[in-house]
Design a protein around this motif. Structure first.
Motif, PDB file in Angstrom:
ATOM      1  N   ALA A  58       1.000  -1.254  -0.157  1.00 36.60           N
ATOM      2  CA  ALA A  58      -0.217   0.124  -0.232  1.00 36.60           C
ATOM      3  C   ALA A  58       0.583   1.285   0.081  1.00 36.60           C
ATOM      4  O   ALA A  58       0.366   2.207  -0.776  1.00 36.60           O
ATOM      5  CB  ALA A  58      -0.879   0.288   1.657  1.00 36.60           C
ATOM      6  N   PHE A  59       1.959   1.248   0.211  1.00 40.65           N
ATOM      7  CA  PHE A  59       3.065   2.587   0.276  1.00 40.65           C
ATOM      8  C   PHE A  59       3.923   2.370  -0.088  1.00 40.65           C
ATOM      9  O   PHE A  59       4.904   3.543  -0.477  1.00 40.65           O
ATOM     10  CB  PHE A  59       3.804   2.651   2.216  1.00 40.65           C
ATOM     11  CG  PHE A  59       2.779   2.557   3.373  1.00 40.65           C
ATOM     12  CD1 PHE A  59       1.817   4.109   2.781  1.00 40.65           C
ATOM     13  CD2 PHE A  59       2.163   1.773   4.087  1.00 40.65           C
ATOM     14  CE1 PHE A  59       0.855   4.281   3.857  1.00 40.65           C
ATOM     15  CE2 PHE A  59       0.855   1.902   5.538  1.00 40.65           C
ATOM     16  CZ  PHE A  59       0.543   3.055   4.454  1.00 40.65           C
ATOM     17  N   ALA A  60       4.321   1.346  -1.156  1.00 37.45           N
ATOM     18  CA  ALA A  60       5.387   1.509  -2.396  1.00 37.45           C
ATOM     19  C   ALA A  60       4.843   2.247  -3.340  1.00 37.45           C
ATOM     20  O   ALA A  60       3.660   2.492  -3.618  1.00 37.45           O
ATOM     21  CB  ALA A  60       5.163   0.042  -2.922  1.00 37.45           C
ATOM     22  N   VAL A  61       6.186   2.969  -3.313  1.00 39.70           N
ATOM     23  CA  VAL A  61       5.836   3.790  -5.397  1.00 39.70           C
ATOM     24  C   VAL A  61       6.705   3.019  -5.429  1.00 39.70           C
ATOM     25  O   VAL A  61       8.257   3.467  -5.910  1.00 39.70           O
ATOM     26  CB  VAL A  61       6.774   5.281  -3.716  1.00 39.70           C
ATOM     27  CG1 VAL A  61       6.416   5.820  -5.326  1.00 39.70           C
ATOM     28  CG2 VAL A  61       5.511   6.068  -3.041  1.00 39.70           C
ATOM     29  N   PRO A  62       6.258   2.397  -6.998  1.00 35.82           N
ATOM     30  CA  PRO A  62       6.375   1.458  -7.598  1.00 35.82           C
ATOM     31  C   PRO A  62       7.631   2.660  -8.672  1.00 35.82           C
ATOM     32  O   PRO A  62       8.337   1.778  -9.270  1.00 35.82           O
ATOM     33  CB  PRO A  62       5.317   1.079  -8.420  1.00 35.82           C
ATOM     34  CG  PRO A  62       4.191   1.962  -8.398  1.00 35.82           C
ATOM     35  CD  PRO A  62       4.509   2.227  -7.108  1.00 35.82           C
ATOM     36  N   HIS A 155      -9.604   7.567  -9.386  1.00 31.41           N
ATOM     37  CA  HIS A 155      -8.589   6.572  -7.305  1.00 31.41           C
ATOM     38  C   HIS A 155      -8.869   4.890  -8.451  1.00 31.41           C
ATOM     39  O   HIS A 155      -7.599   4.243  -7.850  1.00 31.41           O
ATOM     40  CB  HIS A 155      -9.080   7.671  -6.600  1.00 31.41           C
ATOM     41  CG  HIS A 155      -8.564   8.515  -6.627  1.00 31.41           C
ATOM     42  ND1 HIS A 155      -7.152   9.062  -7.102  1.00 31.41           N
ATOM     43  CD2 HIS A 155      -9.167   9.956  -6.891  1.00 31.41           C
ATOM     44  CE1 HIS A 155      -6.899  10.310  -6.900  1.00 31.41           C
ATOM     45  NE2 HIS A 155      -8.293  10.689  -6.469  1.00 31.41           N
ATOM     46  N   LEU A 156      -9.784   4.586  -8.439  1.00 33.37           N
ATOM     47  CA  LEU A 156      -9.993   3.031  -8.943  1.00 33.37           C
ATOM     48  C   LEU A 156      -9.246   2.995  -9.482  1.00 33.37           C
ATOM     49  O   LEU A 156      -8.311   1.775  -9.694  1.00 33.37           O
ATOM     50  CB  LEU A 156     -11.438   2.797  -8.782  1.00 33.37           C
ATOM     51  CG  LEU A 156     -11.516   1.268  -9.412  1.00 33.37           C
ATOM     52  CD1 LEU A 156     -11.289   0.193  -8.438  1.00 33.37           C
ATOM     53  CD2 LEU A 156     -13.138   1.527  -9.964  1.00 33.37           C
ATOM     54  N   GLY A 157      -8.858   3.501 -10.824  1.00 35.45           N
ATOM     55  CA  GLY A 157      -8.259   3.206 -11.645  1.00 35.45           C
ATOM     56  C   GLY A 157      -6.992   3.442 -11.702  1.00 35.45           C
ATOM     57  O   GLY A 157      -5.810   2.194 -12.260  1.00 35.45           O
ATOM     58  N   ALA A 158      -6.224   4.322 -11.340  1.00 32.01           N
ATOM     59  CA  ALA A 158      -5.046   4.360 -10.450  1.00 32.01           C
ATOM     60  C   ALA A 158      -4.664   3.470  -9.680  1.00 32.01           C
ATOM     61  O   ALA A 158      -3.621   2.759  -9.552  1.00 32.01           O
ATOM     62  CB  ALA A 158      -4.564   5.926  -9.457  1.00 32.01           C
ATOM     63  N   VAL A 159      -5.566   3.084  -8.519  1.00 36.30           N
ATOM     64  CA  VAL A 159      -5.232   1.367  -7.384  1.00 36.30           C
ATOM     65  C   VAL A 159      -5.264   0.592  -8.538  1.00 36.30           C
ATOM     66  O   VAL A 159      -4.048  -0.128  -7.615  1.00 36.30           O
ATOM     67  CB  VAL A 159      -6.366   1.822  -6.181  1.00 36.30           C
ATOM     68  CG1 VAL A 159      -6.317   0.821  -5.817  1.00 36.30           C
ATOM     69  CG2 VAL A 159      -6.353   3.263  -6.225  1.00 36.30           C
ATOM     70  N   ARG A 160      -5.300   0.270  -9.307  1.00 33.26           N
ATOM     71  CA  ARG A 160      -5.885  -1.300  -9.829  1.00 33.26           C
ATOM     72  C   ARG A 160      -4.632  -1.187 -10.992  1.00 33.26           C
ATOM     73  O   ARG A 160      -3.893  -2.056 -10.882  1.00 33.26           O
ATOM     74  CB  ARG A 160      -7.119  -1.275 -10.656  1.00 33.26           C
ATOM     75  CG  ARG A 160      -8.438  -2.056  -9.961  1.00 33.26           C
ATOM     76  CD  ARG A 160      -9.413  -2.078 -10.559  1.00 33.26           C
ATOM     77  NE  ARG A 160      -9.254  -3.036 -11.002  1.00 33.26           N
ATOM     78  CZ  ARG A 160     -10.247  -3.913 -11.593  1.00 33.26           C
ATOM     79  NH1 ARG A 160     -11.533  -3.981 -11.244  1.00 33.26           N
ATOM     80  NH2 ARG A 160      -9.925  -5.301 -12.376  1.00 33.26           N
ATOM     81  N   GLN A 161      -4.128   0.131 -11.528  1.00 37.23           N
ATOM     82  CA  GLN A 161      -2.548  -0.035 -11.927  1.00 37.23           C
ATOM     83  C   GLN A 161      -1.777  -0.274 -11.387  1.00 37.23           C
ATOM     84  O   GLN A 161      -1.124  -0.734 -11.649  1.00 37.23           O
ATOM     85  CB  GLN A 161      -2.575   1.369 -13.101  1.00 37.23           C
ATOM     86  CG  GLN A 161      -3.947   1.923 -14.183  1.00 37.23           C
ATOM     87  CD  GLN A 161      -3.459   0.245 -14.967  1.00 37.23           C
ATOM     88  OE1 GLN A 161      -2.429   0.051 -15.251  1.00 37.23           O
ATOM     89  NE2 GLN A 161      -4.332  -0.207 -15.528  1.00 37.23           N
ATOM     90  N   LEU A 162      -1.188   0.477 -10.194  1.00 33.08           N
ATOM     91  CA  LEU A 162      -0.756   0.633  -8.944  1.00 33.08           C
ATOM     92  C   LEU A 162      -0.338  -0.510  -8.502  1.00 33.08           C
ATOM     93  O   LEU A 162       0.532  -1.166  -8.272  1.00 33.08           O
ATOM     94  CB  LEU A 162      -0.927   2.049  -7.789  1.00 33.08           C
ATOM     95  CG  LEU A 162      -0.508   2.432  -8.296  1.00 33.08           C
ATOM     96  CD1 LEU A 162      -0.681   3.994  -7.606  1.00 33.08           C
ATOM     97  CD2 LEU A 162       0.777   3.339  -9.127  1.00 33.08           C
ATOM     98  N   ARG A 163      -1.368  -1.869  -7.987  1.00 30.41           N
ATOM     99  CA  ARG A 163      -1.529  -2.750  -7.734  1.00 30.41           C
ATOM    100  C   ARG A 163      -0.743  -3.485  -8.320  1.00 30.41           C
ATOM    101  O   ARG A 163       0.133  -5.194  -8.308  1.00 30.41           O
ATOM    102  CB  ARG A 163      -3.369  -3.342  -7.682  1.00 30.41           C
ATOM    103  CG  ARG A 163      -3.606  -2.948  -6.494  1.00 30.41           C
ATOM    104  CD  ARG A 163      -3.347  -3.750  -5.834  1.00 30.41           C
ATOM    105  NE  ARG A 163      -3.194  -5.451  -5.065  1.00 30.41           N
ATOM    106  CZ  ARG A 163      -4.108  -6.237  -4.044  1.00 30.41           C
ATOM    107  NH1 ARG A 163      -5.171  -5.895  -3.815  1.00 30.41           N
ATOM    108  NH2 ARG A 163      -3.232  -7.203  -4.480  1.00 30.41           N
ATOM    109  N   VAL A 164      -1.010  -3.563  -9.687  1.00 34.38           N
ATOM    110  CA  VAL A 164       0.176  -4.388 -10.710  1.00 34.38           C
ATOM    111  C   VAL A 164       1.334  -3.641 -11.081  1.00 34.38           C
ATOM    112  O   VAL A 164       2.678  -4.578 -10.539  1.00 34.38           O
ATOM    113  CB  VAL A 164      -0.198  -3.867 -12.208  1.00 34.38           C
ATOM    114  CG1 VAL A 164       0.978  -4.789 -13.242  1.00 34.38           C
ATOM    115  CG2 VAL A 164      -1.873  -4.497 -12.791  1.00 34.38           C
ATOM    116  N   LEU A 165       2.016  -2.757 -10.214  1.00 33.56           N
ATOM    117  CA  LEU A 165       3.252  -2.556 -10.335  1.00 33.56           C
ATOM    118  C   LEU A 165       4.155  -2.754  -8.682  1.00 33.56           C
ATOM    119  O   LEU A 165       4.699  -3.156  -9.128  1.00 33.56           O
ATOM    120  CB  LEU A 165       3.197  -0.963 -10.167  1.00 33.56           C
ATOM    121  CG  LEU A 165       3.180  -0.242 -12.045  1.00 33.56           C
ATOM    122  CD1 LEU A 165       2.572   1.061 -11.830  1.00 33.56           C
ATOM    123  CD2 LEU A 165       3.311  -1.431 -12.965  1.00 33.56           C
TER     124      LEU A 165
END
Length: 166
Positions: A58-62, A155-165
Motif C-alpha cells: 500500500a505504501f510502495a512507490v513503484p 482513483h479506482l483506475g489508479a489503484v488498480r494500475q498501481l496494484r500491478v506495479l
C-alpha cells in the motif's frame, strides 16, 4: 402531475443513480452482470481492489513521481468526506486542503488499516447521506456529486494500475 412533482421524481432518480455509480467505483457493482465501468465481478471497486493488500504494498512507490496506493485511498476518502460536509450545508471546499490530503505521515500496518477503514467509513457515510436525500437544486452540489463519481472512478483506475506495479 405538476412540474414540481416531476422535478422531485427526477431528483430522486438522479440521487439514486449517483449513489449507484459512486458505489460501483468505491465498492463494486450492485449486480456484477450490470456494470457501467468496472469489471463484471463483485468487489471490483476500490475496496475490493484493496482487500488482502499488505501495508508494504500500500505504501510502495513503484515508479518515482507516482503516489502510493495508500495516498490515493486517503485522498479519495478526503474528497468523499468533503462532499458529505457540503451535502450537510457546510462550505467544505473553502477550507479544503487538497495537497494535504495526499500526505502520508506514517507507513506501518496500523496506519494502512486506518486509511482503509477511513475510506470504508466515508463510503458508508456518503451512501447513507444520499439515501437520506440531497438537494440537487444547488448546481454546486449537483455537479459536485457527478464529479465525485468521476473522481472516485479515476482513483479506482489508479489503484488498480498501481496494484500491478507493486
Amino acid at each position: 402531475m405538476s412540474d414540481a412533482q416531476n422535478e422531485t421524481l427526477s431528483q430522486q432518480s438522479l440521487i439514486r443513480d449517483i449513489k449507484a455509480l459512486l458505489l460501483e467505483a468505491a465498492v463494486g457493482p450492485e449486480n456484477p452482470r450490470e456494470t457501467w465501468f468496472v469489471d463484471n465481478e463483485e468487489d471490483s471497486g476500490i475496496l475490493g481492489s484493496l482487500r488482502g493488500l499488505s501495508a508494504s504494498s500500500a505504501f510502495a512507490v513503484p515508479v518515482e513521481g507516482l503516489d502510493c496506493i495508500a495516498a490515493h485511498v486517503q485522498h479519495a476518502a478526503y474528497s468523499i468526506n468533503l462532499a458529505i460536509r457540503a451535502f450537510r450545508g457546510e462550505n467544505a471546499h473553502a477550507t479544503a486542503d487538497w495537497q494535504g490530503s495526499w500526505v502520508i505521515r506514517e507507513k506501518n500496518p496500523a496506519e494502512w488499516q486506518r486509511i482503509f477503514n477511513d475510506f470504508e467509513s466515508a463510503v458508508s457515510n456518503i451512501s447513507a447521506e444520499l439515501t437520506r436525500g440531497v438537494n440537487l437544486d444547488d448546481p454546486m452540489l449537483r455537479r459536485g456529486s457527478i464529479g465525485l463519481i468521476a473522481h472516485t472512478a479515476w482513483h479506482l483506475g489508479a489503484v488498480r494500475q498501481l496494484r500491478v506495479l507493486v
